[in-house]
Design a protein around this motif. Structure first.
Motif, PDB file in Angstrom:
ATOM      1  N   ASP A  55      10.889 -10.521  -2.086  1.00  0.00           N
ATOM      2  CA  ASP A  55       9.831  -9.601  -1.685  1.00  0.00           C
ATOM      3  C   ASP A  55      10.395  -8.200  -1.539  1.00  0.00           C
ATOM      4  OD1 ASP A  55       8.089 -11.690  -1.656  1.00  0.00           O
ATOM      5  OD2 ASP A  55       7.908 -11.816   0.521  1.00  0.00           O
ATOM      6  N   VAL A  56       9.580  -7.226  -1.899  1.00  0.00           N
ATOM      7  CA  VAL A  56       9.954  -5.820  -1.832  1.00  0.00           C
ATOM      8  C   VAL A  56       8.999  -5.103  -0.884  1.00  0.00           C
ATOM      9  CG1 VAL A  56      10.185  -3.680  -3.163  1.00  0.00           C
ATOM     10  CG2 VAL A  56      10.761  -5.852  -4.209  1.00  0.00           C
ATOM     11  N   TYR A  57       9.553  -4.288   0.017  1.00  0.00           N
ATOM     12  CA  TYR A  57       8.762  -3.468   0.921  1.00  0.00           C
ATOM     13  C   TYR A  57       8.390  -2.176   0.190  1.00  0.00           C
ATOM     14  CZ  TYR A  57       7.880  -0.227   4.782  1.00  0.00           C
ATOM     15  OH  TYR A  57       7.334   0.712   5.623  1.00  0.00           O
ATOM     16  N   VAL A  58       7.096  -1.803   0.252  1.00  0.00           N
ATOM     17  CA  VAL A  58       6.631  -0.567  -0.388  1.00  0.00           C
ATOM     18  C   VAL A  58       5.958   0.280   0.687  1.00  0.00           C
ATOM     19  CG1 VAL A  58       5.206   0.429  -2.209  1.00  0.00           C
ATOM     20  CG2 VAL A  58       6.222  -1.826  -2.536  1.00  0.00           C
ATOM     21  N   HIS A  59       6.509   1.448   0.969  1.00  0.00           N
ATOM     22  CA  HIS A  59       5.948   2.346   1.983  1.00  0.00           C
ATOM     23  C   HIS A  59       4.657   2.969   1.464  1.00  0.00           C
ATOM     24  CE1 HIS A  59       5.603   5.875   4.620  1.00  0.00           C
ATOM     25  NE2 HIS A  59       6.184   5.079   5.509  1.00  0.00           N
ATOM     26  N   GLY A  60       3.728   3.232   2.374  1.00  0.00           N
ATOM     27  CA  GLY A  60       2.419   3.777   2.022  1.00  0.00           C
ATOM     28  C   GLY A  60       2.463   5.117   1.316  1.00  0.00           C
ATOM     29  N   SER A  61       3.519   5.908   1.535  1.00  0.00           N
ATOM     30  CA  SER A  61       3.604   7.210   0.871  1.00  0.00           C
ATOM     31  C   SER A  61       3.752   7.067  -0.641  1.00  0.00           C
ATOM     32  CB  SER A  61       4.780   8.014   1.423  1.00  0.00           C
ATOM     33  OG  SER A  61       5.997   7.345   1.169  1.00  0.00           O
ATOM     34  N   LEU A  62       4.260   5.922  -1.107  1.00  0.00           N
ATOM     35  CA  LEU A  62       4.425   5.715  -2.546  1.00  0.00           C
ATOM     36  C   LEU A  62       3.108   5.381  -3.235  1.00  0.00           C
ATOM     37  CD1 LEU A  62       7.740   3.652  -2.616  1.00  0.00           C
ATOM     38  CD2 LEU A  62       7.437   6.071  -3.145  1.00  0.00           C
ATOM     39  N   PHE A  63       2.173   4.738  -2.515  1.00  0.00           N
ATOM     40  CA  PHE A  63       0.918   4.344  -3.154  1.00  0.00           C
ATOM     41  C   PHE A  63      -0.294   5.030  -2.516  1.00  0.00           C
ATOM     42  CE2 PHE A  63       1.795   1.093   0.033  1.00  0.00           C
ATOM     43  CZ  PHE A  63       0.571   0.900   0.663  1.00  0.00           C
ATOM     44  N   SER A  64      -0.081   6.192  -1.907  1.00  0.00           N
ATOM     45  CA  SER A  64      -1.173   6.879  -1.199  1.00  0.00           C
ATOM     46  C   SER A  64      -2.314   7.287  -2.131  1.00  0.00           C
ATOM     47  CB  SER A  64      -0.634   8.100  -0.459  1.00  0.00           C
ATOM     48  OG  SER A  64      -0.081   9.013  -1.377  1.00  0.00           O
ATOM     49  N   GLN A  65      -2.029   7.565  -3.394  1.00  0.00           N
ATOM     50  CA  GLN A  65      -3.069   8.005  -4.320  1.00  0.00           C
ATOM     51  C   GLN A  65      -4.017   6.879  -4.726  1.00  0.00           C
ATOM     52  OE1 GLN A  65      -3.470  11.202  -5.061  1.00  0.00           O
ATOM     53  NE2 GLN A  65      -1.710  11.640  -3.759  1.00  0.00           N
ATOM     54  N   VAL A  66      -3.530   5.636  -4.694  1.00  0.00           N
ATOM     55  CA  VAL A  66      -4.351   4.499  -5.127  1.00  0.00           C
ATOM     56  C   VAL A  66      -4.610   3.520  -3.987  1.00  0.00           C
ATOM     57  CG1 VAL A  66      -3.630   4.619  -7.537  1.00  0.00           C
ATOM     58  CG2 VAL A  66      -2.294   3.266  -5.918  1.00  0.00           C
ATOM     59  N   ARG A  67      -4.419   3.964  -2.747  1.00  0.00           N
ATOM     60  CA  ARG A  67      -4.509   3.083  -1.579  1.00  0.00           C
ATOM     61  C   ARG A  67      -5.824   2.322  -1.518  1.00  0.00           C
ATOM     62  NH1 ARG A  67      -2.728   6.114   3.184  1.00  0.00           N
ATOM     63  NH2 ARG A  67      -0.712   5.420   2.486  1.00  0.00           N
ATOM     64  N   ARG A  68      -6.937   2.973  -1.807  1.00  0.00           N
ATOM     65  CA  ARG A  68      -8.247   2.324  -1.682  1.00  0.00           C
ATOM     66  C   ARG A  68      -8.505   1.290  -2.778  1.00  0.00           C
ATOM     67  NH1 ARG A  68     -11.775   5.112   1.985  1.00  0.00           N
ATOM     68  NH2 ARG A  68     -10.798   7.041   2.628  1.00  0.00           N
ATOM     69  N   THR A  71      10.627   0.303  -8.828  1.00  0.00           N
ATOM     70  CA  THR A  71      12.069   0.406  -8.944  1.00  0.00           C
ATOM     71  C   THR A  71      12.606   0.066  -7.563  1.00  0.00           C
ATOM     72  OG1 THR A  71      11.828   2.186 -10.544  1.00  0.00           O
ATOM     73  CG2 THR A  71      13.984   1.922  -9.556  1.00  0.00           C
ATOM     74  N   VAL A  72      13.560  -0.860  -7.501  1.00  0.00           N
ATOM     75  CA  VAL A  72      14.002  -1.418  -6.230  1.00  0.00           C
ATOM     76  C   VAL A  72      15.362  -0.855  -5.840  1.00  0.00           C
ATOM     77  CG1 VAL A  72      14.500  -3.573  -5.017  1.00  0.00           C
ATOM     78  CG2 VAL A  72      12.765  -3.533  -6.804  1.00  0.00           C
ATOM     79  N   GLU A  73      15.514  -0.609  -4.526  1.00  0.00           N
ATOM     80  CA  GLU A  73      16.807  -0.201  -3.985  1.00  0.00           C
ATOM     81  C   GLU A  73      17.094  -1.025  -2.735  1.00  0.00           C
ATOM     82  OE1 GLU A  73      16.575   3.934  -3.051  1.00  0.00           O
ATOM     83  OE2 GLU A  73      15.266   3.622  -1.332  1.00  0.00           O
ATOM     84  N   ALA A  74      18.359  -1.115  -2.352  1.00  0.00           N
ATOM     85  CA  ALA A  74      18.744  -1.885  -1.169  1.00  0.00           C
ATOM     86  C   ALA A  74      18.559  -1.037   0.080  1.00  0.00           C
ATOM     87  CB  ALA A  74      20.199  -2.320  -1.289  1.00  0.00           C
ATOM     88  N   SER A  75      18.221  -1.698   1.181  1.00  0.00           N
ATOM     89  CA  SER A  75      18.171  -1.034   2.488  1.00  0.00           C
ATOM     90  C   SER A  75      18.741  -1.993   3.516  1.00  0.00           C
ATOM     91  CB  SER A  75      16.732  -0.644   2.850  1.00  0.00           C
ATOM     92  OG  SER A  75      16.000  -1.773   3.251  1.00  0.00           O
ATOM     93  N   ASP A  76      18.908  -1.538   4.739  1.00  0.00           N
ATOM     94  CA  ASP A  76      19.490  -2.399   5.771  1.00  0.00           C
ATOM     95  C   ASP A  76      18.561  -3.544   6.157  1.00  0.00           C
ATOM     96  OD1 ASP A  76      17.679  -0.632   6.890  1.00  0.00           O
ATOM     97  OD2 ASP A  76      18.743  -0.504   8.801  1.00  0.00           O
ATOM     98  N   ARG A  77      17.281  -3.462   5.830  1.00  0.00           N
ATOM     99  CA  ARG A  77      16.324  -4.523   6.144  1.00  0.00           C
ATOM    100  C   ARG A  77      15.949  -5.364   4.929  1.00  0.00           C
ATOM    101  NH1 ARG A  77      12.042  -1.629  10.166  1.00  0.00           N
ATOM    102  NH2 ARG A  77      13.527  -1.124  11.789  1.00  0.00           N
ATOM    103  N   GLY A  78      16.507  -5.067   3.803  1.00  0.00           N
ATOM    104  CA  GLY A  78      16.196  -5.809   2.587  1.00  0.00           C
ATOM    105  C   GLY A  78      15.731  -4.872   1.492  1.00  0.00           C
ATOM    106  N   PRO A  79      15.290  -5.410   0.344  1.00  0.00           N
ATOM    107  CA  PRO A  79      14.889  -4.571  -0.782  1.00  0.00           C
ATOM    108  C   PRO A  79      13.650  -3.734  -0.461  1.00  0.00           C
ATOM    109  CG  PRO A  79      15.174  -6.854  -1.468  1.00  0.00           C
ATOM    110  CD  PRO A  79      15.253  -6.834   0.004  1.00  0.00           C
ATOM    111  N   ARG A  80      13.667  -2.498  -0.911  1.00  0.00           N
ATOM    112  CA  ARG A  80      12.500  -1.640  -0.761  1.00  0.00           C
ATOM    113  C   ARG A  80      12.268  -0.877  -2.050  1.00  0.00           C
ATOM    114  NH1 ARG A  80      14.918   2.761   3.383  1.00  0.00           N
ATOM    115  NH2 ARG A  80      16.321   3.760   1.906  1.00  0.00           N
TER     116      ARG A  80
END
Length: 189
Positions: A149-162, A173-182
């Motif tokens: 699973d990948v975490y996607v922050h709302g700022s990345l999909f704000s244009q198509v949120r609705r 495109t996935v990158e590593a973070s301290d809490r897992g893939p984002r």
């Protein structure tokens, strides 16, 4: 703009208090457009959720310059009941574990799951939206191969949120973070 001291009637004690030129200047700097409706003791009582009698310490309001204001039990009740109190049942509902109150997933809780530590793809990959935060602040998408699973922050999909829904195909495109893939980038397919 020049300010002068003004006498204003207090909504709680009924007397008049002085709204000083300095206070008026402060209100103007902060952009406040309304004058206060309570004397300082009344404001403090309301802020602390206490009665005006407790705050003023007697039957006469210390900020009353007219001598007309009196703190009555009725004024004290209005002041202390102005803020609703939380009932114990309401407060307890927020003490429940997330799994009981939200019911998002029948999976193990987030704390029990180990973050994905395998290799991450280097370019854009397709994923399926599996969970969307009701407030639209984030979503989770599942990458198929390797499955994680990948975490996607709302700022990345704000244009198509609705228009985005669970089950939609996306490209991330996935990158590593301290809490897992984002997700670093997001595109709706």
């Amino acid at each position: 703009m020049s300010f002068k001291d003004r006498h204003i009637p207090c909504k709680d004690c009924g007397g008049e208090f002085v709204f000083t030129a300095g206070e008026q200047e402060f209100y103007a700097q902060k952009g406040f457009t309304n004058d206060p409706t309570r004397c300082p003791a009344g404001r403090r009582a309301r802020k602390e959720g206490r009665s005006l009698i407790d705050v003023a310490g007697g039957r006469a309001c210390p900020h009353d310059v007219s001598g007309q204001g009196r703190i009555t039990d009725e004024a004290a009740e209005v002041s202390s009941s102005a803020r609703p109190r939380r009932s114990d049942d309401w407060a307890r509902s927020y003490d429940r574990p997330r799994s009981e109150s939200r019911g998002w997933s029948s999976d193990r809780s987030r704390r029990e799951r180990e973050p994905y530590t395998g290799p991450l793809p280097s370019g854009p990959v397709s994923a399926t939206v599996v969970r969307i935060d009701p407030a639209g602040r984030f979503l989770f998408a599942r990458v198929d191969n390797p499955q994680f699973d990948v975490y996607v922050h709302g700022s990345l999909f704000s244009q198509v949120r609705r228009s985005i829904q669970e089950g939609d195909q996306i490209s991330v495109t996935v990158e590593a973070s301290d809490r897992g893939p984002r997700a670093r980038t997001f595109d709706l397919v």
